[in-house]
Scaffold this motif. Structure first.
Motif, PDB file in Angstrom:
ATOM      1  N   VAL A 191       0.516  -1.311  -0.050  1.00 51.65           N
ATOM      2  CA  VAL A 191       0.099  -0.454  -0.146  1.00 51.65           C
ATOM      3  C   VAL A 191       0.843   1.287  -0.196  1.00 51.65           C
ATOM      4  CG1 VAL A 191      -1.683   1.309   1.487  1.00 51.65           C
ATOM      5  CG2 VAL A 191      -1.986  -1.008   1.438  1.00 51.65           C
ATOM      6  N   CYS A 192       2.130   1.298   0.782  1.00 49.57           N
ATOM      7  CA  CYS A 192       2.961   2.313   1.201  1.00 49.57           C
ATOM      8  C   CYS A 192       3.616   2.929  -0.548  1.00 49.57           C
ATOM      9  CB  CYS A 192       3.609   2.162   2.349  1.00 49.57           C
ATOM     10  SG  CYS A 192       3.770   1.930   3.605  1.00 49.57           S
ATOM     11  N   MET A 193       3.932   1.507  -1.003  1.00 53.50           N
ATOM     12  CA  MET A 193       4.467   1.770  -2.709  1.00 53.50           C
ATOM     13  C   MET A 193       3.429   2.393  -3.193  1.00 53.50           C
ATOM     14  SD  MET A 193       7.442   1.366  -4.120  1.00 53.50           S
ATOM     15  CE  MET A 193       8.398   0.944  -2.938  1.00 53.50           C
ATOM     16  N   GLU A 194       2.125   1.756  -3.115  1.00 49.41           N
ATOM     17  CA  GLU A 194       1.361   2.247  -4.224  1.00 49.41           C
ATOM     18  C   GLU A 194       0.978   3.701  -4.683  1.00 49.41           C
ATOM     19  OE1 GLU A 194      -1.142   2.008  -7.745  1.00 49.41           O
ATOM     20  OE2 GLU A 194       0.492   0.628  -7.117  1.00 49.41           O
ATOM     21  N   LYS A 195       0.754   3.776  -3.094  1.00 51.85           N
ATOM     22  CA  LYS A 195       0.401   5.566  -2.522  1.00 51.85           C
ATOM     23  C   LYS A 195       1.633   6.224  -3.495  1.00 51.85           C
ATOM     24  CE  LYS A 195      -1.990   5.435   1.165  1.00 51.85           C
ATOM     25  NZ  LYS A 195      -2.391   6.064   2.718  1.00 51.85           N
ATOM     26  N   ALA A 196       3.257   5.821  -2.830  1.00 47.54           N
ATOM     27  CA  ALA A 196       4.707   6.683  -3.385  1.00 47.54           C
ATOM     28  C   ALA A 196       4.281   6.895  -5.683  1.00 47.54           C
ATOM     29  CB  ALA A 196       5.050   5.758  -3.065  1.00 47.54           C
ATOM     30  N   LEU A 197       3.662   5.159  -6.124  1.00 48.09           N
ATOM     31  CA  LEU A 197       3.616   5.485  -7.467  1.00 48.09           C
ATOM     32  C   LEU A 197       2.226   5.805  -7.819  1.00 48.09           C
ATOM     33  CD1 LEU A 197       3.955   1.658  -7.802  1.00 48.09           C
ATOM     34  CD2 LEU A 197       5.644   3.488  -8.623  1.00 48.09           C
ATOM     35  N   GLN A 198       1.670   6.321  -7.512  1.00 47.05           N
ATOM     36  CA  GLN A 198       0.326   7.388  -7.743  1.00 47.05           C
ATOM     37  C   GLN A 198       0.723   8.350  -7.346  1.00 47.05           C
ATOM     38  OE1 GLN A 198      -3.242   6.320  -5.835  1.00 47.05           O
ATOM     39  NE2 GLN A 198      -3.025   3.935  -6.493  1.00 47.05           N
ATOM     40  N   ALA A 199       0.872   9.155  -6.432  1.00 44.53           N
ATOM     41  CA  ALA A 199       1.802  11.058  -5.826  1.00 44.53           C
ATOM     42  C   ALA A 199       3.133  10.855  -6.828  1.00 44.53           C
ATOM     43  CB  ALA A 199       2.498  11.190  -5.034  1.00 44.53           C
ATOM     44  N   CYS A 200       3.788  10.496  -6.945  1.00 41.79           N
ATOM     45  CA  CYS A 200       4.895  10.564  -8.484  1.00 41.79           C
ATOM     46  C   CYS A 200       3.934  10.262  -9.100  1.00 41.79           C
ATOM     47  CB  CYS A 200       5.639   9.568  -8.213  1.00 41.79           C
ATOM     48  SG  CYS A 200       7.168   9.627  -7.070  1.00 41.79           S
ATOM     49  N   SER A 201       3.163   9.786  -9.969  1.00 43.89           N
ATOM     50  CA  SER A 201       2.555  10.216 -11.481  1.00 43.89           C
ATOM     51  C   SER A 201       1.795  11.517 -11.243  1.00 43.89           C
ATOM     52  CB  SER A 201       1.477   9.243 -11.629  1.00 43.89           C
ATOM     53  OG  SER A 201       0.581   9.288 -13.056  1.00 43.89           O
ATOM     54  N   LYS A 202       0.537  12.046  -9.597  1.00 41.52           N
ATOM     55  CA  LYS A 202       0.682  13.123 -10.141  1.00 41.52           C
ATOM     56  C   LYS A 202       1.189  14.056 -10.121  1.00 41.52           C
ATOM     57  CE  LYS A 202      -3.025  16.141  -8.969  1.00 41.52           C
ATOM     58  NZ  LYS A 202      -4.262  15.679  -9.786  1.00 41.52           N
ATOM     59  N   ILE A 203       2.427  13.852  -9.726  1.00 43.40           N
ATOM     60  CA  ILE A 203       3.538  15.201 -10.047  1.00 43.40           C
ATOM     61  C   ILE A 203       4.017  15.162 -10.902  1.00 43.40           C
ATOM     62  CG2 ILE A 203       5.647  15.393  -9.294  1.00 43.40           C
ATOM     63  CD1 ILE A 203       5.536  14.756  -6.291  1.00 43.40           C
ATOM     64  N   GLN A 204       4.052  13.938 -11.848  1.00 43.13           N
ATOM     65  CA  GLN A 204       4.984  14.248 -13.549  1.00 43.13           C
ATOM     66  C   GLN A 204       3.574  14.829 -14.489  1.00 43.13           C
ATOM     67  OE1 GLN A 204       5.274  10.248 -14.191  1.00 43.13           O
ATOM     68  NE2 GLN A 204       7.911  10.349 -14.011  1.00 43.13           N
ATOM     69  N   VAL A 205       2.481  14.523 -14.195  1.00 42.65           N
ATOM     70  CA  VAL A 205       1.716  15.228 -14.862  1.00 42.65           C
ATOM     71  C   VAL A 205       0.878  16.786 -15.211  1.00 42.65           C
ATOM     72  CG1 VAL A 205      -1.581  15.612 -15.093  1.00 42.65           C
ATOM     73  CG2 VAL A 205      -0.546  13.346 -14.299  1.00 42.65           C
ATOM     74  N   GLU A 206       1.147  16.609 -12.908  1.00 41.59           N
ATOM     75  CA  GLU A 206       1.927  19.017 -12.923  1.00 41.59           C
ATOM     76  C   GLU A 206       3.148  19.660 -13.350  1.00 41.59           C
ATOM     77  OE1 GLU A 206      -1.106  20.567 -11.503  1.00 41.59           O
ATOM     78  OE2 GLU A 206      -2.041  18.128 -11.429  1.00 41.59           O
ATOM     79  N   VAL A 207       3.532  18.256 -13.055  1.00 34.34           N
ATOM     80  CA  VAL A 207       4.700  19.871 -14.329  1.00 34.34           C
ATOM     81  C   VAL A 207       4.678  19.229 -15.477  1.00 34.34           C
ATOM     82  CG1 VAL A 207       7.510  18.254 -14.220  1.00 34.34           C
ATOM     83  CG2 VAL A 207       6.658  18.464 -12.289  1.00 34.34           C
ATOM     84  N   GLU A 208       4.315  18.907 -15.921  1.00 34.70           N
ATOM     85  CA  GLU A 208       4.303  19.071 -17.346  1.00 34.70           C
ATOM     86  C   GLU A 208       3.548  20.119 -17.698  1.00 34.70           C
ATOM     87  OE1 GLU A 208       3.397  15.982 -21.528  1.00 34.70           O
ATOM     88  OE2 GLU A 208       3.392  14.876 -19.290  1.00 34.70           O
ATOM     89  N   ARG A 209       2.196  19.990 -17.279  1.00 33.83           N
ATOM     90  CA  ARG A 209       1.264  21.024 -17.488  1.00 33.83           C
ATOM     91  C   ARG A 209       1.556  22.982 -16.642  1.00 33.83           C
ATOM     92  NH1 ARG A 209      -3.853  20.777 -13.620  1.00 33.83           N
ATOM     93  NH2 ARG A 209      -4.465  18.385 -15.138  1.00 33.83           N
ATOM     94  N   TYR A 210       2.005  22.487 -15.810  1.00 32.50           N
ATOM     95  CA  TYR A 210       2.872  23.984 -15.518  1.00 32.50           C
ATOM     96  C   TYR A 210       4.427  24.192 -15.600  1.00 32.50           C
ATOM     97  CZ  TYR A 210      -1.842  23.588 -12.896  1.00 32.50           C
ATOM     98  OH  TYR A 210      -3.089  23.902 -12.848  1.00 32.50           O
ATOM     99  N   LEU A 211       5.206  23.762 -15.864  1.00 29.76           N
ATOM    100  CA  LEU A 211       6.140  23.648 -16.630  1.00 29.76           C
ATOM    101  C   LEU A 211       6.776  23.334 -17.783  1.00 29.76           C
ATOM    102  CD1 LEU A 211       7.823  22.705 -12.943  1.00 29.76           C
ATOM    103  CD2 LEU A 211       7.558  24.941 -13.769  1.00 29.76           C
TER     104      LEU A 211
END
Length: 537
Positions: free
Chosen positions: A246-266
């Protein structure tokens, strides 16, 4: 700021007399009076007393019962008992409930004045100390985010010396590290690169955004930005009850979300490397290296990659690293404590060494190099810089370590080498100390006429006051002040014999700015005044 005083006595004449005392002369203001303890309790919150004077025998509630309750409500208030009963039992109970003064009636006026002045000074000193503590706490609370970031960096880079220190620092920052994953991220910038001058603003903004996203997924995080590698480092914290998957899955999902935001705004991409799930906070440095390895492997796979260390399919080389914190602590123990303690620490550092001896050899060579450099780096104005420091120990050591076949042989080899280093470092210590003392004495002789102090010596010679004092006693047989006084009065005798200068001029010429103190030292040294001394020459 005025201090608040509260007075309790059931006799009107005594109460009036105490109120007539010139409290304002000592920085007080009467904030409340009462005829018994019950009335006193009613007025206590309004009075907010710094000082309480209370009679013992009063109707309704006596002074001792009132003092006990007042002390519970206002523990910092100074309580003074006024009584006509010189009873040990009263004094005993008064002390047990926090009463600081016990005065017999009728109170001596001069005694009351002295008490008021002294207590005022004590209260102000206590308030200043409490204010300092409040200011420090306020400053600390404001600094907690930066301190946590610093702690995260030190933990990841292995700078903290010992597991106990890690726990201690974490507790001071109100952190609980039960289960964690280390995450290393690197931004892959597209064509629209940000202006160099604004780069630090982007880094700061990114860390805050990334932390918010991790928090959205229920992950507490400690953050660090490595300017040397341009990598974002995170310690993702989880409850110990959470399953590793569960810990690893949360980390993967959060990193994936960060990738989306970085691509959108930066208009950029982010690659992430994740360590294993770990429960031992002292293994953060090892987990950091795993996450960093995974992150850097992303370069060969493309952009917007999230790679777990366990995903790496190549045959992983055995890794064995002694952290910089462990190395520093070991070197200080070796050169400044005892060889026996250093030997114990060495075995502790290598207790989890892998069967493959190759990484153990590299770690041993690195430790040997650090120990070779340590005395040289620490030496300031020392003979160690001027003599031929025997570097053949390093050359011979590397050769001998390479020939070892297992960890035990490596450790025995290191212990022999460190024994040689200690011998080399301590050779001539007595001579170096004598030269240091001679330099100190020479400096005193040249600068005696100035406002010379031990602090000047510590700044000049880069050793502590205690160490200089110890060396002066051992090699010169005198303290700093004794030697300085001897040098000054050797000059005083010459100047008096010349008969050209007045005594106040002589005092200033040899470093005594306070003429009265000069006379005092002179009489103590010679038993007579300077003018009497002149007559005997």
């Amino acid at each position: 700021m005025e201090l608040q005083v509260m007075i309790l006595d059931d006799e009107y004449i005594i109460l009036d007399g105490l109120c007539s005392f010139p409290w304002s002369d000592y920085g007080y203001r009467i904030s409340a009076t009462a005829r018994n303890g019950l009335e006193g309790l009613e007025k206590l919150d309004q009075a907010k007393p710094d000082l309480i004077l209370t009679d013992v025998k009063m109707p309704g509630m006596d002074g001792l019962d009132f003092a006990e309750k007042a002390h519970e409500i206002y523990p910092n208030a100074v309580i003074v008992i006024l009584t006509g009963y010189d009873s040990f039992a009263y004094a005993q109970k008064a002390i047990s409930i926090g009463v600081e003064e016990y005065l017999l009636k009728p109170v001596d006026y001069d005694e009351l004045k002295a008490m008021a002045a002294r207590i005022a000074g004590e209260i102000h000193a206590k308030k200043e100390k409490q204010q300092e503590i409040r200011d420090l706490k306020k400053y600390f609370n404001r600094s907690v985010p930066q301190l946590r970031s610093k702690f995260a960096g030190n933990l990841l880079y292995g700078r903290i010396q010992g597991k106990g220190v890690v726990k201690e620092q974490a507790e001071s920052l109100n952190l609980t590290i039960e289960k964690y994953i280390v995450c290393v991220g690197r931004k892959v910038v597209g064509e629209n690169k940000i202006h160099t001058g604004d780069k630090w603003i982007e880094e700061f903004a990114c860390i805050n955004i990334f932390e918010e996203i991790f928090n959205d997924f229920g992950i507490h995080v400690l953050s660090d930005y490595n300017t040397a590698t341009a990598e974002y480092n995170f310690i993702l914290l989880f409850e110990k009850e959470e399953e590793n998957a569960v810990c690893m899955e949360k980390a993967l999902q959060a990193c994936s979300k960060i990738q989306v935001e970085v691509e959108r705004y930066l208009k950029a991409h982010m690659n992430f490397g994740l360590s294993d799930v770990e429960v031992d906070e002292y293994q953060a440095n090892a987990q950091y290296r795993k996450a960093q390895t995974a992150c850097r492997q992303c370069v060969y796979l493309g952009t917007n990659i999230i790679l777990r260390y366990e995903d790496l399919q190549y045959e992983k080389q055995t890794d064995f690293v002694i952290t910089s914190g462990e190395k520093t602590h070991f070197m200080m123990t070796l050169f400044q404590d005892s060889f026996e303690k250093a030997e114990d620490e060495l075995h502790q550092m290598f207790r989890n060494a892998p069967e493959d001896v190759s990484p153990v050899k590299f770690a041993a060579m690195d430790l040997l190099l650090g120990c070779m450099k340590f005395p040289y780096i620490c030496a300031v104005d020392s003979e160690i810089h001027n003599k031929n420091w025997n570097l053949s120990v390093l050359q011979d050591g590397i050769k001998r370590i390479c020939q070892c076949e297992n960890t035990e042989e490596v450790l025995n080899c290191l212990l022999n080498l460190f024994g040689t280093l200690i011998k080399q470092n301590t050779e001539g210590t007595d001579e170096r100390n004598r030269k240091l003392v001679q330099s100190v004495l020479s400096y005193i002789e040249k600068n005696y006429s100035g406002d010379l102090s031990m602090d000047d010596l510590t700044e000049k010679f880069h050793v502590s006051r205690t160490y200089i004092s110890r060396l002066l006693k051992k090699y010169a047989g005198k303290s700093f002040l004794e030697y300085l006084t001897d040098v000054r009065f050797q000059q005083v005798e010459k100047l008096i014999a010349d008969n050209k200068y007045k005594q106040y001029e002589i005092a200033e010429m040899v470093g005594y700015k306070d003429f009265g103190y000069y006379i005092k030292v002179f009489k103590k040294r010679y038993g007579i005044t300077p003018n009497e001394f002149r007559k005997h020459i």
